[in-house]
Design a protein around this motif. Structure first.
Motif, PDB file in Angstrom:
ATOM      1  N   GLY A   1       0.790  -1.230   0.000  1.00 27.27           N
ATOM      2  CA  GLY A   1       0.000   0.000   0.000  1.00 27.27           C
ATOM      3  C   GLY A   1       0.818   1.273   0.000  1.00 27.27           C
ATOM      4  O   GLY A   1       0.258   2.366   0.021  1.00 27.27           O
ATOM      5  N   GLY A   2       2.138   1.184  -0.028  1.00 30.29           N
ATOM      6  CA  GLY A   2       3.000   2.357   0.027  1.00 30.29           C
ATOM      7  C   GLY A   2       3.531   2.771  -1.333  1.00 30.29           C
ATOM      8  O   GLY A   2       3.117   2.261  -2.373  1.00 30.29           O
ATOM      9  N   SER A   3       4.470   3.714  -1.310  1.00 28.88           N
ATOM     10  CA  SER A   3       5.074   4.174  -2.557  1.00 28.88           C
ATOM     11  C   SER A   3       6.575   4.388  -2.366  1.00 28.88           C
ATOM     12  O   SER A   3       7.073   4.500  -1.243  1.00 28.88           O
ATOM     13  CB  SER A   3       4.400   5.460  -3.039  1.00 28.88           C
ATOM     14  OG  SER A   3       4.635   6.517  -2.146  1.00 28.88           O
ATOM     15  N   THR A   4       7.280   4.446  -3.481  1.00 25.04           N
ATOM     16  CA  THR A   4       8.716   4.666  -3.505  1.00 25.04           C
ATOM     17  C   THR A   4       9.057   5.381  -4.803  1.00 25.04           C
ATOM     18  O   THR A   4       8.183   5.581  -5.650  1.00 25.04           O
ATOM     19  CB  THR A   4       9.489   3.327  -3.364  1.00 25.04           C
ATOM     20  OG1 THR A   4      10.875   3.600  -3.181  1.00 25.04           O
ATOM     21  CG2 THR A   4       9.279   2.426  -4.563  1.00 25.04           C
TER      22      THR A   4
ATOM     23  N   GLY B   1      -0.611  -4.313 -10.299  1.00 17.64           N
ATOM     24  CA  GLY B   1      -0.629  -3.977  -8.878  1.00 17.64           C
ATOM     25  C   GLY B   1       0.202  -2.762  -8.533  1.00 17.64           C
ATOM     26  O   GLY B   1       0.262  -2.347  -7.378  1.00 17.64           O
ATOM     27  N   VAL B   2       0.864  -2.182  -9.545  1.00 18.80           N
ATOM     28  CA  VAL B   2       1.718  -1.022  -9.333  1.00 18.80           C
ATOM     29  C   VAL B   2       1.327   0.050 -10.345  1.00 18.80           C
ATOM     30  O   VAL B   2       1.147  -0.241 -11.526  1.00 18.80           O
ATOM     31  CB  VAL B   2       3.212  -1.385  -9.516  1.00 18.80           C
ATOM     32  CG1 VAL B   2       4.097  -0.173  -9.307  1.00 18.80           C
ATOM     33  CG2 VAL B   2       3.613  -2.512  -8.579  1.00 18.80           C
ATOM     34  N   VAL B   3       1.186   1.287  -9.886  1.00 18.39           N
ATOM     35  CA  VAL B   3       0.903   2.410 -10.776  1.00 18.39           C
ATOM     36  C   VAL B   3       1.944   3.493 -10.539  1.00 18.39           C
ATOM     37  O   VAL B   3       2.615   3.504  -9.497  1.00 18.39           O
ATOM     38  CB  VAL B   3      -0.526   2.983 -10.582  1.00 18.39           C
ATOM     39  CG1 VAL B   3      -1.574   1.949 -10.968  1.00 18.39           C
ATOM     40  CG2 VAL B   3      -0.743   3.461  -9.163  1.00 18.39           C
ATOM     41  N   GLY B   4       2.080   4.402 -11.495  1.00 19.02           N
ATOM     42  CA  GLY B   4       3.101   5.423 -11.357  1.00 19.02           C
ATOM     43  C   GLY B   4       2.702   6.765 -11.907  1.00 19.02           C
ATOM     44  O   GLY B   4       1.773   6.881 -12.715  1.00 19.02           O
ATOM     45  N   THR B   5       3.414   7.788 -11.456  1.00 21.60           N
ATOM     46  CA  THR B   5       3.334   9.143 -11.995  1.00 21.60           C
ATOM     47  C   THR B   5       4.761   9.649 -12.101  1.00 21.60           C
ATOM     48  O   THR B   5       5.607   9.300 -11.276  1.00 21.60           O
ATOM     49  CB  THR B   5       2.519  10.098 -11.096  1.00 21.60           C
ATOM     50  OG1 THR B   5       3.110  10.123  -9.797  1.00 21.60           O
ATOM     51  CG2 THR B   5       1.069   9.659 -10.987  1.00 21.60           C
ATOM     52  N   GLY B   6       5.038  10.467 -13.112  1.00 24.74           N
ATOM     53  CA  GLY B   6       6.415  10.891 -13.318  1.00 24.74           C
ATOM     54  C   GLY B   6       6.575  12.369 -13.551  1.00 24.74           C
ATOM     55  O   GLY B   6       5.653  13.049 -13.986  1.00 24.74           O
TER      56      GLY B   6
ATOM     57  N   ILE C   1       6.214   5.352  -7.730  1.00 21.56           N
ATOM     58  CA  ILE C   1       5.474   4.110  -7.956  1.00 21.56           C
ATOM     59  C   ILE C   1       4.746   3.738  -6.670  1.00 21.56           C
ATOM     60  O   ILE C   1       5.321   3.776  -5.589  1.00 21.56           O
ATOM     61  CB  ILE C   1       6.393   2.977  -8.460  1.00 21.56           C
ATOM     62  CG1 ILE C   1       7.613   2.774  -7.571  1.00 21.56           C
ATOM     63  CG2 ILE C   1       6.852   3.256  -9.869  1.00 21.56           C
ATOM     64  CD1 ILE C   1       8.504   1.659  -7.992  1.00 21.56           C
ATOM     65  N   SER C   2       3.474   3.426  -6.837  1.00 23.34           N
ATOM     66  CA  SER C   2       2.616   3.085  -5.701  1.00 23.34           C
ATOM     67  C   SER C   2       2.133   1.653  -5.847  1.00 23.34           C
ATOM     68  O   SER C   2       1.658   1.253  -6.910  1.00 23.34           O
ATOM     69  CB  SER C   2       1.414   4.030  -5.646  1.00 23.34           C
ATOM     70  OG  SER C   2       1.860   5.364  -5.511  1.00 23.34           O
ATOM     71  N   VAL C   3       2.259   0.919  -4.755  1.00 20.20           N
ATOM     72  CA  VAL C   3       1.872  -0.490  -4.723  1.00 20.20           C
ATOM     73  C   VAL C   3       0.468  -0.606  -4.124  1.00 20.20           C
ATOM     74  O   VAL C   3       0.162   0.047  -3.118  1.00 20.20           O
ATOM     75  CB  VAL C   3       2.888  -1.297  -3.885  1.00 20.20           C
ATOM     76  CG1 VAL C   3       2.464  -2.736  -3.719  1.00 20.20           C
ATOM     77  CG2 VAL C   3       4.277  -1.199  -4.510  1.00 20.20           C
TER      78      VAL C   3
END
Length: 160
Positions: free
Chosen positions: A52-55, A82-87, A123-125
């Motif tokens: 549920g976190g991000s890195t 299961g992983v999404v991202g923004t850049g 990236i967020s899980v």
């Protein structure tokens, strides 16, 4: 052959070419031996991320060729299910494609030889994921890239 070996060989060949052409026609040496742009992509593994976190991931592309890029190109970050991202990037325009599993950072033409562009992709899980190691990849494509094998690399996301 490794990316570093190809880069060193390319530089050695350009130097040898320049020496031969310089002896024959000094004014034409630089133009006759210039190699095109050559993208090299790298991305280290991000820090482990809790359920549920991000890195953050910091993919980069370097122009290892002898001339600036003549056209824009896109650096893609492909994330696993299961992983999404923004850049974001100071040298590119980043957007998240539908469903959030791909971040695309478009780099304008003119990336100089030896110059790099680095993106920052959060990236967020998803919540409820079991501890595991997931794989994603980063890629960039440029027409006429002399060594396209070094335009893609994988990275691992460790869910803890």
């Amino acid at each position: 052959m490794s990316a570093m070996s190809r880069l060193l060989l390319s530089r050695a060949l350009r130097a040898a070419c320049a020496a031969v052409v310089l002896a024959a026609a000094p004014a034409a040496a630089a133009d006759a031996c210039a190699a095109g742009a050559d993208l090299v992509v790298r991305a280290g593994d991000p820090a482990p991320v809790p359920d549920g976190g991000s890195t953050l991931l910091h993919p980069a592309v370097t122009n290892a060729g002898g001339t600036a890029t003549a056209v824009p190109f896109t650096l893609y970050v492909h994330l696993p299910p299961g992983v999404v991202g923004t850049g974001t990037s100071s040298g590119a325009t980043c957007t998240t494609l539908p469903h959030g599993h791909t971040v695309a950072c478009t780099v304008p033409a003119g990336l100089a030889p030896g110059a790099s562009v680095t993106a920052e992709v959060r990236i967020s899980v998803a919540s409820g994921m079991d501890p595991e190691v997931l794989e994603g990849d980063v890629e960039a494509a440029l027409p006429d890239d002399p060594t396209p094998d070094d335009n893609r690399t994988t990275f691992r996301i460790t869910v803890v």
